[in-house]
Motif scaffolding. Structure first.
Motif, PDB file in Angstrom:
ATOM      1  N   GLU B  84       0.832  -1.203   0.000  1.00  0.00           N
ATOM      2  CA  GLU B  84       0.000   0.000   0.000  1.00  0.00           C
ATOM      3  C   GLU B  84       0.866   1.252   0.000  1.00  0.00           C
ATOM      4  OE1 GLU B  84      -2.393   0.636   3.589  1.00  0.00           O
ATOM      5  OE2 GLU B  84      -4.066   0.983   2.237  1.00  0.00           O
ATOM      6  N   GLY B  85       0.705   2.094  -1.021  1.00  0.00           N
ATOM      7  CA  GLY B  85       1.574   3.267  -1.076  1.00  0.00           C
ATOM      8  C   GLY B  85       1.002   4.440  -1.831  1.00  0.00           C
ATOM      9  N   GLU B  86      -0.223   4.289  -2.330  1.00  0.00           N
ATOM     10  CA  GLU B  86      -0.847   5.401  -3.035  1.00  0.00           C
ATOM     11  C   GLU B  86      -1.055   6.542  -2.034  1.00  0.00           C
ATOM     12  OE1 GLU B  86      -1.732   5.719  -6.163  1.00  0.00           O
ATOM     13  OE2 GLU B  86      -3.237   7.295  -6.195  1.00  0.00           O
ATOM     14  N   PRO B  87      -0.466   7.718  -2.300  1.00  0.00           N
ATOM     15  CA  PRO B  87      -0.627   8.796  -1.328  1.00  0.00           C
ATOM     16  C   PRO B  87      -2.092   9.018  -0.944  1.00  0.00           C
ATOM     17  CG  PRO B  87       1.023   9.390  -2.914  1.00  0.00           C
ATOM     18  CD  PRO B  87       0.438   8.099  -3.389  1.00  0.00           C
ATOM     19  N   GLY B  88      -2.342   9.031   0.347  1.00  0.00           N
ATOM     20  CA  GLY B  88      -3.696   9.197   0.858  1.00  0.00           C
ATOM     21  C   GLY B  88      -4.343   7.890   1.275  1.00  0.00           C
ATOM     22  N   THR B  89      -3.655   6.770   1.084  1.00  0.00           N
ATOM     23  CA  THR B  89      -4.260   5.454   1.328  1.00  0.00           C
ATOM     24  C   THR B  89      -3.603   4.738   2.499  1.00  0.00           C
ATOM     25  OG1 THR B  89      -4.241   5.305  -1.070  1.00  0.00           O
ATOM     26  CG2 THR B  89      -5.065   3.404   0.125  1.00  0.00           C
ATOM     27  N   CYS B  90      -4.390   4.292   3.465  1.00  0.00           N
ATOM     28  CA  CYS B  90      -3.782   3.539   4.559  1.00  0.00           C
ATOM     29  C   CYS B  90      -4.758   2.591   5.232  1.00  0.00           C
ATOM     30  CB  CYS B  90      -3.159   4.490   5.571  1.00  0.00           C
ATOM     31  SG  CYS B  90      -4.315   5.642   6.288  1.00  0.00           S
ATOM     32  N   ARG B  93      -3.332  -1.196   5.682  1.00  0.00           N
ATOM     33  CA  ARG B  93      -2.494  -1.286   6.892  1.00  0.00           C
ATOM     34  C   ARG B  93      -3.360  -1.681   8.089  1.00  0.00           C
ATOM     35  NH1 ARG B  93      -0.884   3.553  10.435  1.00  0.00           N
ATOM     36  NH2 ARG B  93       0.737   2.732  11.792  1.00  0.00           N
ATOM     37  N   ARG B 124       4.609  -4.013   2.137  1.00  0.00           N
ATOM     38  CA  ARG B 124       5.641  -2.985   1.914  1.00  0.00           C
ATOM     39  C   ARG B 124       6.637  -2.983   3.073  1.00  0.00           C
ATOM     40  NH1 ARG B 124       3.749   3.121   1.737  1.00  0.00           N
ATOM     41  NH2 ARG B 124       6.006   3.337   1.922  1.00  0.00           N
ATOM     42  N   GLY B 167      10.722  -0.340  -0.289  1.00  0.00           N
ATOM     43  CA  GLY B 167      10.511   1.065  -0.607  1.00  0.00           C
ATOM     44  C   GLY B 167      10.500   1.358  -2.088  1.00  0.00           C
ATOM     45  N   ILE B 170       6.182   1.821  -7.147  1.00  0.00           N
ATOM     46  CA  ILE B 170       5.852   1.110  -8.382  1.00  0.00           C
ATOM     47  C   ILE B 170       5.520  -0.362  -8.126  1.00  0.00           C
ATOM     48  CG2 ILE B 170       8.276   0.576  -8.956  1.00  0.00           C
ATOM     49  CD1 ILE B 170       5.442   1.474 -11.429  1.00  0.00           C
ATOM     50  N   CYS B 171       6.012  -0.915  -7.027  1.00  0.00           N
ATOM     51  CA  CYS B 171       5.749  -2.338  -6.759  1.00  0.00           C
ATOM     52  C   CYS B 171       4.288  -2.612  -6.427  1.00  0.00           C
ATOM     53  CB  CYS B 171       6.665  -2.865  -5.668  1.00  0.00           C
ATOM     54  SG  CYS B 171       8.370  -2.952  -6.227  1.00  0.00           S
TER      55      CYS B 171
END
Lengths: 157, 433
Positions: B84-90, B93, B124, B167, B170-171
């Motif tokens: 999970e790494g799209e800015p604004g997304t959590c 987690r 991640r 880190g 793109i993954c």
């Protein structure tokens, strides 16, 4: 030199993948040896990981330089990884990063004079509802304020 | 609220095996082990449920699972995308931290349906707390005899492992994730072949997002129709939304699809005192920004958000109030995509750098009048010309920010300073006199 303990840890990761797919463990292997080496990698360590996993050195080098979490210069004993992406920014991360830089007398990317702390601006760490936030070691610190930062820094030894 | 992925959130020790099992967990998996459910029944139920891939693309899950050549000989894999790494997304987690067993059960069910005996959950690298939580859950599931080889003499085998990233945004792209799992740079693959035919280690593979897997056990337990009815047409079920930015209580909420945006804003405590809503990014930084009025009229489902001109994406609602400088915000996003471009395709590798440097030039007071059209033109040239969607994702905010707030960009270029900050300072000065 990769210690026997680190090798054991790497072996644990290797065991998760099919026969002949040792290279799948390369990311964790680099993470493990980096940790053992005080937070950064160097060409010797990269060679050793390549040797240990029977990979071409260039393939390990590629991985070590592609991913954000590997450092190629010495870092502080503690690395404060501060998110500056949109959700944290909207809640004041820039101001806190400046505060941290002033307090530690470092710029992001640098190590404090006593070698204890380095500061790194990073992209989204996936804890946006807790912004502004940062990561130190394995831990996330959320809903940060100047006071909270002071306390966190005080606890770093 | 909180009916599927977050259903144990208010219980004591929500992540524990005992809590999960006491609330109906592993019921479906046990049924499968007893031979009471067939793969076709499961796929049909998922199709009825209307569950669509929660990672952002929204592809129907039942259909995706039906594509796997389950009768093909040889190893097949199930992979969970917890990168999970799209800015604004959590919210993934929180699923990993508070409901890890639902992901384990969902992945095991997928393994049964695809005839795959091995699964990997790609988490991640920064998510250490979720990783430990998930590992602990895995251990408990093994201890309970629910995973492993020939589980409870059912002739069904399923081994599940975690893999940690290091880190790289793109993954989160599924084929980049597979490359990464193979120990390489996370650079997306050309498609076709699709992972269902040539996936992990060259074998047929199904990849789904954390929330998608976590939804599966509850859907099969309560029925596809039950899930579908929670939502609206074309958007079945509930969805986890992260509401962040300029709201009083940024938080994760699981609400039925079709919930009005205004209701979600209210759940997050609304805006801070005296502030006005300016704009909303409804689905994560890669989805188009919408002006306040449009956002206030939309409901949170695939079709309504598409009609409003954006996308549901990963359900990451970024709220901006009237103190937000659009030029600075866009520059930060442009920096993100520039930083995260994998470098494989020239339009994205070079284009994201151009976008960022031009925007930074404006902020530095060196903007030129033709810069806005140049920004749009560079964005257009990235769009559709790259292997994966990161290029489009980088160009999308540029297009939508300039479209809706062009005057702010023009002001910055002409005056070398932020229009919004100027106005805000004037208001504050007036208030202090």
């Amino acid at each position: 030199m990769i210690s026997n303990e680190a090798k054991k840890e790497i072996d644990f990761w290797v065991s998760k993948y099919p026969e002949g797919r040792k290279s799948s463990a390369v990311m964790q292997a680099l993470t493990i040896v980096q940790k053992e080496n005080g937070g950064s990698l160097n060409p010797d360590l990269i060679n050793e990981v390549a040797d240990y996993l029977e990979m071409p050195v260039i393939s390990v080098q590629e991985v070590a330089t592609f991913y954000e979490n590997y450092n190629h210069k010495p870092v502080g004993k503690h690395v404060v990884r501060f998110c500056h992406n949109i959700s944290c920014m909207l809640n004041g991360s820039d101001e806190l990063i400046s505060y941290l830089e002033d307090k530690l007398e470092v710029k992001t990317g640098q190590v404090s004079k006593d070698g204890l702390v380095s500061v790194k601006k990073v992209e989204c760490l996936g804890a946006c509802v807790g912004g502004p936030m940062c990561q130190i070691g394995d831990q996330y610190y959320e809903h940060l304020t100047k006071e909270k930062l002071d306390n966190i820094l005080e606890d770093l030894t | 609220m909180n009916e599927v992925c977050f259903k144990n959130l208010d219980k004591e020790n929500p992540a524990s095996f005992a809590t999960y099992e006491a609330n109906g967990g592993y019921k479906v998996w046990r049924k499968i082990l007893n031979g009471e459910l067939t793969p076709d029944e499961i796929i049909s139920e998922l199709k009825t449920s209307g569950l669509r891939g929660r990672g952002g693309a929204g592809f129907p899950t039942g259909l995706k699972w039906s594509f796997m050549p389950r009768n093909q000989e040889g190893q097949k894999y199930v992979v969970c995308n917890s990168d999970e790494g799209e800015p604004g997304t959590c919210h993934d987690r929180d699923i990993l931290r508070y409901n890890p067993h639902s992901v384990i059960e969902g992945m095991a069910i997928a393994g049964f349906v695809m005839n795959a005996t091995v699964g990997y959950n790609y988490i991640r690298g920064e998510f250490m707390e979720p990783y430990y939580r998930f590992e602990e859950a895995l251990k408990d599931a093994y201890k309970a005899g629910l995973l492993g080889k020939n589980i409870q003499d059912s002739a069904i085998s399923y081994d599940l492992y975690t893999h940690l990233g290091a880190g790289a945004y793109i993954c989160g792209e599924e084929t980049a994730l597979l490359e990464s799992l193979e120990g390489k740079k996370g650079q997306p693959r050309f498609k076709p072949p699709f992972p269902a035919n040539v996936g992990l280690f060259g074998k047929p593979t199904t990849i789904n997002n954390t929330e998608t897997f976590a939804s599966v056990p509850e859907i099969l337990s309560r029925g596809g129709q039950w899930f579908a009815d929670l939502g609206v047409e074309n958007s079945g079920g509930t969805k986890c939304f992260s509401v962040t930015g300029n709201v009083k209580n940024p938080s994760n909420f699981e609400v039925p699809m079709g919930t009005p945006f205004s209701k979600l804003l209210e759940l997050a405590g609304g805006l801070k005192e005296g502030r006005k809503l300016k704009a909303v990014i409804p689905g994560g930084s890669s989805t188009p920004l919408l002006p306040a009025e449009t956002a206030m009229n939309m409901t949170m489902d695939y079709d309504s958000i598409a009609t409003a001109g954006s996308m549901l994406g990963a359900g990451s609602v970024i709220v901006m109030d009237d103190t937000t400088c659009m030029v600075k915000t866009l520059t930060r996003l442009a920096h993100f995509y520039y930083d995260e471009s994998c470098g494989q395709c020239t339009p994205c590798r070079e284009g994201t750098g151009w976008l960022y440097r031009m925007l930074q030039r404006i902020i530095d007071g060196n903007g030129q009048e033709e810069d806005l059209d140049l920004l749009l033109s560079v964005g257009e040239k990235i769009m559709g010309n790259t292997i994966c969607a990161l290029g489009d994702a980088a160009a999308t905010p540029v297009e939508s920010f300039i479209k809706h707030f062009r005057e702010e960009f023009e002001y910055y270029i002409q005056n070398g300073k932020s229009m919004v900050e100027e106005q805000h300072n004037l208001i504050e000065e007036a208030a202090s006199v």
